[in-house]
Scaffold this motif. Structure first.
Motif, PDB file in Angstrom:
ATOM      1  N   ASP A 265      41.465  30.381  38.113  1.00 61.65           N
ATOM      2  CA  ASP A 265      41.970  30.554  36.627  1.00 61.65           C
ATOM      3  C   ASP A 265      42.807  31.605  36.687  1.00 61.65           C
ATOM      4  OD1 ASP A 265      40.299  28.089  36.077  1.00 61.65           O
ATOM      5  OD2 ASP A 265      38.952  29.314  34.801  1.00 61.65           O
ATOM      6  N   GLU A 266      42.019  32.973  37.113  1.00 60.00           N
ATOM      7  CA  GLU A 266      43.042  33.945  36.950  1.00 60.00           C
ATOM      8  C   GLU A 266      44.189  34.003  37.634  1.00 60.00           C
ATOM      9  OE1 GLU A 266      43.654  37.751  35.669  1.00 60.00           O
ATOM     10  OE2 GLU A 266      41.773  36.716  35.263  1.00 60.00           O
ATOM     11  N   TRP A 267      44.233  33.442  39.030  1.00 61.46           N
ATOM     12  CA  TRP A 267      45.507  33.435  39.788  1.00 61.46           C
ATOM     13  C   TRP A 267      46.499  31.994  39.923  1.00 61.46           C
ATOM     14  CZ3 TRP A 267      41.812  35.601  44.156  1.00 61.46           C
ATOM     15  CH2 TRP A 267      41.634  36.737  44.150  1.00 61.46           C
ATOM     16  N   GLY A 268      45.777  31.153  39.006  1.00 59.32           N
ATOM     17  CA  GLY A 268      46.434  29.876  38.922  1.00 59.32           C
ATOM     18  C   GLY A 268      46.612  28.988  40.112  1.00 59.32           C
ATOM     19  N   LEU A 269      45.521  28.850  40.735  1.00 59.27           N
ATOM     20  CA  LEU A 269      45.685  28.397  41.924  1.00 59.27           C
ATOM     21  C   LEU A 269      44.244  27.076  41.890  1.00 59.27           C
ATOM     22  CD1 LEU A 269      45.119  31.259  44.669  1.00 59.27           C
ATOM     23  CD2 LEU A 269      47.072  29.558  44.531  1.00 59.27           C
TER      24      LEU A 269
ATOM     25  N   ALA B  86      30.498  36.113  38.719  1.00 58.79           N
ATOM     26  CA  ALA B  86      31.927  35.569  39.306  1.00 58.79           C
ATOM     27  C   ALA B  86      33.105  36.000  38.297  1.00 58.79           C
ATOM     28  CB  ALA B  86      31.643  33.913  39.060  1.00 58.79           C
ATOM     29  N   ARG B  87      32.881  36.109  36.798  1.00 59.52           N
ATOM     30  CA  ARG B  87      33.653  36.512  35.954  1.00 59.52           C
ATOM     31  C   ARG B  87      34.158  38.129  36.508  1.00 59.52           C
ATOM     32  NH1 ARG B  87      30.391  33.677  32.675  1.00 59.52           N
ATOM     33  NH2 ARG B  87      29.567  35.703  31.543  1.00 59.52           N
ATOM     34  N   GLU B  88      33.182  38.958  36.523  1.00 61.98           N
ATOM     35  CA  GLU B  88      33.557  40.250  37.160  1.00 61.98           C
ATOM     36  C   GLU B  88      34.195  40.444  38.541  1.00 61.98           C
ATOM     37  OE1 GLU B  88      33.711  44.584  36.825  1.00 61.98           O
ATOM     38  OE2 GLU B  88      33.393  42.887  35.414  1.00 61.98           O
ATOM     39  N   LEU B  89      33.902  39.729  39.270  1.00 62.64           N
ATOM     40  CA  LEU B  89      34.775  39.719  40.757  1.00 62.64           C
ATOM     41  C   LEU B  89      35.986  39.143  40.446  1.00 62.64           C
ATOM     42  CD1 LEU B  89      34.518  39.392  43.779  1.00 62.64           C
ATOM     43  CD2 LEU B  89      34.276  36.880  43.620  1.00 62.64           C
ATOM     44  N   ALA B  90      36.343  38.139  39.494  1.00 61.94           N
ATOM     45  CA  ALA B  90      37.765  37.569  39.350  1.00 61.94           C
ATOM     46  C   ALA B  90      38.478  38.750  38.644  1.00 61.94           C
ATOM     47  CB  ALA B  90      37.853  36.340  38.512  1.00 61.94           C
ATOM     48  N   ARG B  91      37.844  39.578  37.630  1.00 55.96           N
ATOM     49  CA  ARG B  91      38.561  40.523  37.225  1.00 55.96           C
ATOM     50  C   ARG B  91      38.969  41.566  37.891  1.00 55.96           C
ATOM     51  NH1 ARG B  91      37.770  45.354  35.160  1.00 55.96           N
ATOM     52  NH2 ARG B  91      35.715  45.687  35.737  1.00 55.96           N
ATOM     53  N   GLN B  92      37.899  42.139  38.882  1.00 54.69           N
ATOM     54  CA  GLN B  92      38.369  43.146  39.646  1.00 54.69           C
ATOM     55  C   GLN B  92      39.122  42.782  40.690  1.00 54.69           C
ATOM     56  OE1 GLN B  92      34.681  45.259  41.395  1.00 54.69           O
ATOM     57  NE2 GLN B  92      33.664  45.294  39.345  1.00 54.69           N
ATOM     58  N   LEU B  93      38.985  41.793  41.343  1.00 55.46           N
ATOM     59  CA  LEU B  93      39.907  41.308  42.403  1.00 55.46           C
ATOM     60  C   LEU B  93      41.507  41.232  41.728  1.00 55.46           C
ATOM     61  CD1 LEU B  93      37.916  38.791  44.893  1.00 55.46           C
ATOM     62  CD2 LEU B  93      38.530  41.431  45.131  1.00 55.46           C
ATOM     63  N   SER B  94      41.655  40.507  40.723  1.00 55.77           N
ATOM     64  CA  SER B  94      42.800  40.437  40.146  1.00 55.77           C
ATOM     65  C   SER B  94      43.614  41.445  40.047  1.00 55.77           C
ATOM     66  CB  SER B  94      42.929  39.698  38.757  1.00 55.77           C
ATOM     67  OG  SER B  94      42.106  40.246  37.752  1.00 55.77           O
ATOM     68  N   GLN B  95      42.867  42.623  39.693  1.00 62.10           N
ATOM     69  CA  GLN B  95      43.610  44.015  39.496  1.00 62.10           C
ATOM     70  C   GLN B  95      43.797  44.795  40.971  1.00 62.10           C
ATOM     71  OE1 GLN B  95      40.749  46.277  37.087  1.00 62.10           O
ATOM     72  NE2 GLN B  95      41.101  45.071  35.651  1.00 62.10           N
TER      73      GLN B  95
ATOM     74  N   LEU C  91      44.280  43.104  43.979  1.00 60.72           N
ATOM     75  CA  LEU C  91      44.888  42.352  45.119  1.00 60.72           C
ATOM     76  C   LEU C  91      46.064  41.274  44.500  1.00 60.72           C
ATOM     77  CD1 LEU C  91      41.928  40.411  46.738  1.00 60.72           C
ATOM     78  CD2 LEU C  91      42.876  42.339  47.582  1.00 60.72           C
ATOM     79  N   LYS C  92      47.234  41.486  45.287  1.00 63.00           N
ATOM     80  CA  LYS C  92      48.119  40.504  44.710  1.00 63.00           C
ATOM     81  C   LYS C  92      47.522  38.980  44.730  1.00 63.00           C
ATOM     82  CE  LYS C  92      50.773  40.178  48.948  1.00 63.00           C
ATOM     83  NZ  LYS C  92      52.096  40.228  49.644  1.00 63.00           N
ATOM     84  N   ARG C  93      48.257  38.212  43.860  1.00 63.23           N
ATOM     85  CA  ARG C  93      47.894  36.764  44.129  1.00 63.23           C
ATOM     86  C   ARG C  93      48.005  36.124  45.573  1.00 63.23           C
ATOM     87  NH1 ARG C  93      50.345  31.432  43.886  1.00 63.23           N
ATOM     88  NH2 ARG C  93      49.443  30.196  42.477  1.00 63.23           N
ATOM     89  N   PRO C  94      46.619  35.511  45.961  1.00 64.69           N
ATOM     90  CA  PRO C  94      46.601  34.983  47.263  1.00 64.69           C
ATOM     91  C   PRO C  94      47.217  33.493  47.260  1.00 64.69           C
ATOM     92  CG  PRO C  94      44.451  34.779  46.096  1.00 64.69           C
ATOM     93  CD  PRO C  94      45.549  35.437  45.313  1.00 64.69           C
ATOM     94  N   VAL C  95      47.533  33.015  48.618  1.00 61.40           N
ATOM     95  CA  VAL C  95      48.465  31.785  48.739  1.00 61.40           C
ATOM     96  C   VAL C  95      47.385  30.755  48.652  1.00 61.40           C
ATOM     97  CG1 VAL C  95      50.334  32.770  50.128  1.00 61.40           C
ATOM     98  CG2 VAL C  95      48.300  31.971  51.277  1.00 61.40           C
TER      99      VAL C  95
ATOM    100  N   THR D 244      31.805  26.695  44.013  1.00 59.92           N
ATOM    101  CA  THR D 244      33.026  26.295  42.996  1.00 59.92           C
ATOM    102  C   THR D 244      32.935  26.954  41.901  1.00 59.92           C
ATOM    103  OG1 THR D 244      31.986  24.331  42.576  1.00 59.92           O
ATOM    104  CG2 THR D 244      33.566  24.068  44.279  1.00 59.92           C
ATOM    105  N   GLN D 245      31.670  27.380  41.347  1.00 63.22           N
ATOM    106  CA  GLN D 245      31.440  27.959  39.904  1.00 63.22           C
ATOM    107  C   GLN D 245      31.926  29.550  40.191  1.00 63.22           C
ATOM    108  OE1 GLN D 245      27.356  26.941  39.404  1.00 63.22           O
ATOM    109  NE2 GLN D 245      27.996  25.949  37.377  1.00 63.22           N
ATOM    110  N   THR D 246      31.638  29.901  41.457  1.00 59.72           N
ATOM    111  CA  THR D 246      32.071  31.414  41.770  1.00 59.72           C
ATOM    112  C   THR D 246      33.519  31.363  41.789  1.00 59.72           C
ATOM    113  OG1 THR D 246      29.881  31.961  42.879  1.00 59.72           O
ATOM    114  CG2 THR D 246      31.838  33.315  43.271  1.00 59.72           C
ATOM    115  N   ALA D 247      34.273  30.274  42.471  1.00 59.48           N
ATOM    116  CA  ALA D 247      35.621  30.363  42.527  1.00 59.48           C
ATOM    117  C   ALA D 247      36.413  30.310  41.600  1.00 59.48           C
ATOM    118  CB  ALA D 247      35.812  29.659  43.694  1.00 59.48           C
ATOM    119  N   ARG D 248      35.832  29.469  40.298  1.00 57.44           N
ATOM    120  CA  ARG D 248      36.593  29.076  39.288  1.00 57.44           C
ATOM    121  C   ARG D 248      37.141  30.134  38.491  1.00 57.44           C
ATOM    122  NH1 ARG D 248      39.646  25.797  38.538  1.00 57.44           N
ATOM    123  NH2 ARG D 248      38.452  24.634  39.577  1.00 57.44           N
ATOM    124  N   PRO D 249      36.565  31.276  38.182  1.00 51.71           N
ATOM    125  CA  PRO D 249      37.192  32.220  37.467  1.00 51.71           C
ATOM    126  C   PRO D 249      38.555  32.697  38.405  1.00 51.71           C
ATOM    127  CG  PRO D 249      34.935  32.793  37.227  1.00 51.71           C
ATOM    128  CD  PRO D 249      35.065  31.651  38.186  1.00 51.71           C
ATOM    129  N   LEU D 250      38.374  32.983  39.523  1.00 50.65           N
ATOM    130  CA  LEU D 250      39.338  33.187  40.478  1.00 50.65           C
ATOM    131  C   LEU D 250      40.551  32.522  40.405  1.00 50.65           C
ATOM    132  CD1 LEU D 250      37.353  34.482  43.567  1.00 50.65           C
ATOM    133  CD2 LEU D 250      38.699  36.023  42.068  1.00 50.65           C
TER     134      LEU D 250
END
Length: 117
Positions: A69-73, A35-44, A46-50, A61-67
């Protein structure tokens, strides 16, 4: 609009090849790393989703949490995104299922629209 579907990270039950369905199983250490690695790669990449939607199950929800946090959503919890309920088969391996309910399992694999777990 662009949708990106993400499967949850690994759980101990996934590693043991069990049917999870609606069983609320947490990520294991490897799943948390995924989940942490996914968030790192996707944040690099993709632009911030809506919006960020996830099943209400803990592993999702545990998988989504780092995303989030990364995107502030916020994570928008959607129970309808849950995996299929496997009923009596939940937390059984394929081998256990075939020993305990082989006839119905074969019918379900052949025609999942007319036979349910």
């Amino acid at each position: 609009m662009k949708l990106i579907w993400i499967r949850h990270g690994e759980t101990d039950s996934n590693r043991e090849r069990k049917y999870l369905g609606h069983s609320d199983i947490p990520l294991n250490e490897k799943g948390e790393q995924q989940a942490r690695e996914l968030a790192r790669q996707l944040s690099q990449q993709l632009k911030r989703p809506v919006a960020l939607y996830a099943s209400d199950l803990l592993r999702c929800t545990q998988t989504a949490r780092p995303l989030a946090d990364e995107w502030g959503l916020p994570i928008i919890s959607v129970p309808a995104l849950r995996e299929l309920s496997f009923g009596d088969w939940e937390l059984l391996t394929y081998e256990e299922l075939m020993r305990s309910d082989a006839e119905r399992a074969v019918r379900w694999y052949d025609d999942p629209y007319r036979c349910s777990p």
